[in-house]
Design an enzyme around this catalytic site. Sequence first.
Site, short mmCIF file in Angstrom:
data_model
loop_
_atom_site.label_atom_id
_atom_site.label_comp_id
_atom_site.label_asym_id
_atom_site.label_seq_id
_atom_site.Cartn_x
_atom_site.Cartn_y
_atom_site.Cartn_z
CB CYS A 1 -1.25 -0.01 1.00
SG CYS A 1 -0.34 0.16 3.13
CD GLU B 1 -21.53 -10.02 21.52
OE1 GLU B 1 -21.82 -9.38 20.90
OE2 GLU B 1 -23.03 -10.58 22.18
#
Length: 1296
Positions: free
Chosen positions: A83, A1237
Site C-alpha cells: 500500500c 462475546e
Amino acid sequence: MSPPVNGETTQDGGVSVTINGNDFRVPDSFAATTLATFLRVHLGLTGTKVMCREGGCGVCTVHAEFPDPSGSGKIFKRSINSCLTPILSCNGWKIITVEGLGNQAAPHPIQKAMADYYGTQCGYCTPGWVMNMYSTLNSDSDVKLTKKRIEDATDGNICRCTGFRPILDAFKSFAKDDACKDGLGVDLEDLPDKMCHKTPGKKCSGKCDHKTVVRMRRLPAEVQDDVPAYHKPSSLDELYKLASSLKDQNVYYLVGHTGIGVYDDGPYDALVDMKGIKDLFGQKKSGNSLYIGAGVSYTDFIHTFRKEAASAGFEYLEQIADMVNKTAHESVRNVGSCGGNLVMKNLHQEFPSDLFTCLVAVDARIHIGPDNKAFSPEEFLAVDLKGKIVLAMELKAMDGKQFFRTYKVMPRVQNSHAYVNGAFRVKFDAAQKGKRVLQDKPAISLGNIHAKFIRAKQTEVFLTGKDLADVSVLQEALSIMYDEIQPEAKLDEADPEYKKTLAVNLFYKFALEVVGDLADSRFQSAIGLLPDKRPISSGQQDFPTQEENWPLTKPIPKIESLIQSTGEATYVSDIDHEGVLHAAFALSTEGNATIFKIDKAPALAIPGVLAVFTAEDIPGTNSYAPRRQEREELLAEKKVEFHYQPVALVVAVTKEAAEEGAKHVKVEYMDIQPVITTARQAFKKKLFFEDKPEEVVDGGDADKAIEKAARKVSGELELSAQFHFHMETQCSVAYPTEQGIDLDAGTQWPDGIQDCVSQVCGIDKNGVNVTVKRLGGGFGAKISRNNIISSAVALAALLVKRPVKMHMSLWDNMKSIGKRSPYYVTYEAGFEESGKLLGVKMDLYGAHGAQKNDSPYREIKGWLDNAYKSPAWKINLWKCKTNTPPNTHCRAPGSTEATYIMESIMEHVALSLNKVPIEVKQLNFYKDGDKALNGSKQISLRVTEVTEQLLKEAQFEERKKVVEEFNSKHRWRKRGLAVVPLRYPAQWSLGFNYSCLVAVYHNGGTIAVTHGGIEMGQGINTKVAQVVAYEMGVDLSMVKVHATQAIASANSFTTGGSITSEIACWAAIDCCKELKKRIEPVKKHDKLRALGREPEWKEVIEECYDKGIDLSARAWIAPKTKEPSAYYTNGCTCTEVELDTLTGEYQVNRLDVLYDCGESMSPFVDIGQVEGAIVMGLGYWLTEEIKYDEENGANGYYSTWKYKPPMAKDIPIDFRVKLLHNAPNPVGVMRSKLVAEPPLNMTCSVVYALRDAINAARIEQSGKDAKRVFQLVTPVTPERAQMFCGTDIRQLRYQA
C-alpha cells in the site's frame, strides 16, 4: 479499470516488474498508483488486501526480491507494504503475492499451517500474515529462524479476530531453535526459491523463459491529468540537476516511500526515485568514522550496526540498532531509508524520530549535497532542503570510558511512535571507587517533547564534572531536568506531565545502570525497559470432544480457512468489475453548526469525478435508519451534529478520484456552537435524549438499604469508546436493475439494508436484493452502520444508472462511524461487615453520540448484576447526547460495560474491608432458585463451580503469595493478580430469528445450505455444516454453505449477540428433520431393498429424485422463552500483570480462563472465539484510546499511528484457555452454549490486576496509610498507569 493487454504502449519510460512469475511493462502514467492498487485493480490479484494505506496493519504485505541498490550483486528478499510502494518503484523487482504461493488444491506449507492451526477467522488479514511468514522463511538475513525471530517478525501485522496465539503457533511450527513436537515436518531447505509462482503448488522447473511481457494500457485520460512526473536518476550529478530544477516544486524524493504513511504532504508535482544511485547506498569505514549512505534501509542499517558493534570504539552501535529496531515494523524497515527518516524530521520537527534522537546523543554528522557539507543533528534541522540531498550519516568511534544507552517507551509494545524516546551518553572513570564522576559534558537527547526541544542542555551543564553516584547530585539533576522539559500540549499526544515525568524517570533508569552495584538491588529493578525482557509467548488449550458425535463436536479448522489462507476467498471490498464507479463521502469540518452553503463545483473539477450528490438529490427519505427507528440523515440537510458527518456523496471513475473530490466539496457554516464529546460533559450539561432516565428497580428500597447498612462505598467510573477495527472497512457495491437495486453488502443485517435502501431510493423493499458471502470482521459495526454505506451506493447507482462501490478508507471509517458507547457512572453500595450486599444504586450516563438508535440499554439490565445477588437495586439509565458519530454495537455491547461496573463495585467493597476481592464476590454469588435483576429464575447455574475450579487450576492462592514476594523484592516493578467471574444470560427472546434452507442435490447427494446468519469469522458456517453433516449422516465434505441472500433468508434478524450461530444451527436441524422425514420412507422402497445391502446416500437421494420428492427444506426459528434468559453461561478469568512504575509499561504475564461452552459443537471455533474476545478486551481496557478536539469535536485518533489495537506481543505471555468439561446444556442447541462475546466481559480483570500493582507502588512510596486507588479511568494506557502510581521525584534514589 482496464485489464492488462499484450501490445505496445505508446508512452515512453515505464518500468518492468515480475509478479508471480509473469513479466509486466508498466507505463509512467501509473506514477500515482501503488503496488497494492496495481495488484488488486489492474491485475485482479485481490488476495492482497488494503485497509489502512499507511503501513500500519499488514494486510497488504507481499514478498519482494530486488537487487541491492549499492551494487553488491546481492538479491534482497523481504516483505514490504504494497500500500506504500509505488508500482513504478518496483523496476526490476520480483513480487510474489499470496496467489503465487499456492491454492486450495496445492497449498504452500505456510498456508496449510495457517488453516491447520486455526490461524484464521474472518480471514481478511490472513494473506498478509502468510506473506509475512513467507518472507521471514525466505529472508536474505542470516538470523537463525527461532521462535523469537518469528515473534519479532510479526511487528507489522494486526489480527482483530484470533488473538494472535494460533497464528504464532502456526508460524513457530517452522522454527529451528528446537525440535517442535507439533511441527509440520517441513524441510525448510526445500522452501526458498523452489516453488513455482506461475503455477502455485508446483515445484519450480527452472524452465520459464520470461519472453512474454504483458504491456499495461495507459490509464484513462480522465485520471491522468494530475499524475506527477516520475524521475529515475542514475547518478548523483543527474540527481543534483533534477533537485535544482525542481526546487520550487513539491517533490517527493523516495527510496522506500514509507514516510507517506506518516505524513502525506501531497499532492506532489514530481516523484524522484533514488534507488538507481549507488552512491546513496554505500556503507564504509574510514579511520575512526563509519559512513552510512542515506539510502540504506533500516534493515541493512541495523545489520551493519550490529556487525560493527564488535569493533573497538563502536560498541555503542548496538544500542542504536536496538532503538531503531523499534521504529515502525519490519516491512517498513526493509525498504524505508535512514535518510528519508531524517528528512521527515527536518520537514516535520515534531516527528519523534528514534534515529535522530540517537544521532544527537552520539554527536553524529549528517552530510548534505551537492556541497557535501557536514552538519550536526541540531544544525541539520535548520537546513532548508529545497534543492539539496541528504547523502550520508557519519558516526565516530568512542573511547572506552563512554557509557551510552537508548530508551523508547510506547503506547504499545510494537509499531508505535514514542511517548518519549531518549539517548543518554556520559563519560566517567570507573576506577574511582564508589564514584561516577562525569569527565565531559554528558549528552541527554530526548524526543517527542516538542518540536524545538532536542536535548536537556541545562541538565547537561549541571552534571558536567559532578559525581552521578552522589544521590544529592542525582536529585538536583532530575529536578533541573523536570523544570527544563516543557512538553507541548496536543490532542493526539500524551499529557505533558506524563512526558516530563517519563523523561526524568528514563534518565533515572540510566543513572541506576551507570552506578551499577552502588545502588540497592531492589532499586536496580528499574534498569532497562520491561518490553525488552519479554519472554516468548505460549498458549495452552483444553477442550472436550465426543468422538461418537463426529463431525459434531470435532475440533476442525473453519471450513473457509484454506481459501482464506490462499487468498482465494473474496470479500465485498474485492469486487471491482469493469465499469464499476466509486463513491466517497464529503465530511463536515464542524461538529455542531448550521449548513449555510454547499459548493460542488471544486469537487466536480477534479479529474475523474462524475457527480456530487447532496440531501436534495435523494428521491426517497433522507434516513438510513430502519423505519421503526428514529431518523438518521444519510446526508446532512440543514445542520451537522458531529464533526465528520457526511454532507455530500462524490462519485468518480476511481476510488482515488472520489476521495480527492470529497476533500474539495466546500461547505460554509453558520451558527457554530460548542461541542460536547464525553459522557461526563453531557452529564454536567444535562444533555439527554429523554427528560427522564429509564429506571430499573428490583427488590426492596435501595436508598434505605444503603442508608441503614453497616458499611457503604460510593464512587464513579469512566469508560472510553472503542473502535471496532474490523480489518475490512465498511463497504458495499450496488447494481441498478430493472426491478430496483441489487447489493453486495458488507453488512451483518441484510434485512436492515433492504429497509434503508428502499426508503432512501423510494422503491419497494421487494425491489432490493442483498447478498452477503462473508465479512472481513464485523464486531457489531456492520449491524446498522453499514446502512450508511449501502444506502449511499444504492442512491448513487440509482442516479447514475451504473454500478457504484464504496470501500471506505480507514480514516473516514474511524472519523464518521460510531463506536462502542463511552460511559460516566456513579454508584453506591451498602453491605454487611462480611461484605454481603444489602443494596446497590447506579446511575449510568451513556454517551450515545448524535443519535440513540443503537443504545444497548434494552439488554443491559440482563448483565448489570453479573453474578451477584442484592436484596435491593436502583438503576438509572441516562441516554446522553454528544457531538460524536452515533455510537453503535461493539462486540459484547452493554454486557462488557455492565460487567465492569458491577465488578468495580464488588472490588471496591472488598478493598474497603481489606478482604481478597474474589472471596467477597463468592459470598454474593447467585444460587439456583434466586431471581436475577432481569426477572429470570436461576437454573443450573455453574458460576460457583467454574470459579472454584479456575482458582484451583490457576493456582491462585500460591501465585498470590509469589506476587507479594516479588513486590517486596522490587522497588520499581510491581505485579498484580485479579479474578473476575461471569454469569451471562442467553437472551433469545430479543428478536433473534433466522431462517435456513437446506437443499440436497441428486447426481451425488451433495448438500447446499444457506441461512440467515452472516459469516464474519465467528465460524457460523462451520457449525452449521457440522450440524447438517451430523443430522444427515454424511461426510462433512458433502456440505457447502453458500452466501446469505435476502430473498432466501427474508426477514432474518441481524447477526450478533453471540446467539446467531446456535439459532442458525437450530434452523438447520429443523430443515434436516423435515428432509429425513421425507427421505426415510424411500429407503424401504423395493428398488433399494433389492440391493441386498444398506443403500449408499447418493443412491437414496437418486431414488428420492426419481420419485419426485422435494429435497429442499426451509425452516424459520423465532425462539420465545418463558424466562427473559433461555439459559446462562459461566466463566472465570484470572489475570496476572507486571508493571514498570517508572514508565507505566506493563505486560500480562499470565491469563487463565475457564469457560462454560456446554457441549461445544466445534471446539476449535469456540476456543478461537474465546481467545479473540480476550485480546480484543485487553485492547479495550489497555491501549485503544480515542480523544476528541474540545473545540470542534474532531476525532484525533483516526489512524493506525494513533489508535492502537493489540499486536502479537501484547497478548498474555502465558495464555491458558479451557472449556469446561462434562457440562452439556440441556436446553441448548445440541447441548451447546453461546460463545464469542462473554469472554470479553471477563477481561476487565486486567484493570483490577493493574490497580493492585499500582496500589502496591503507592504503598511502597507512602506506607500502609497510602491513599489507594479504587477505580481507574480506562483505557489504562501506560501513560495513565504511570501517573496513577504517583511516583515522587524525591523517591528516585539509589538506596531506601
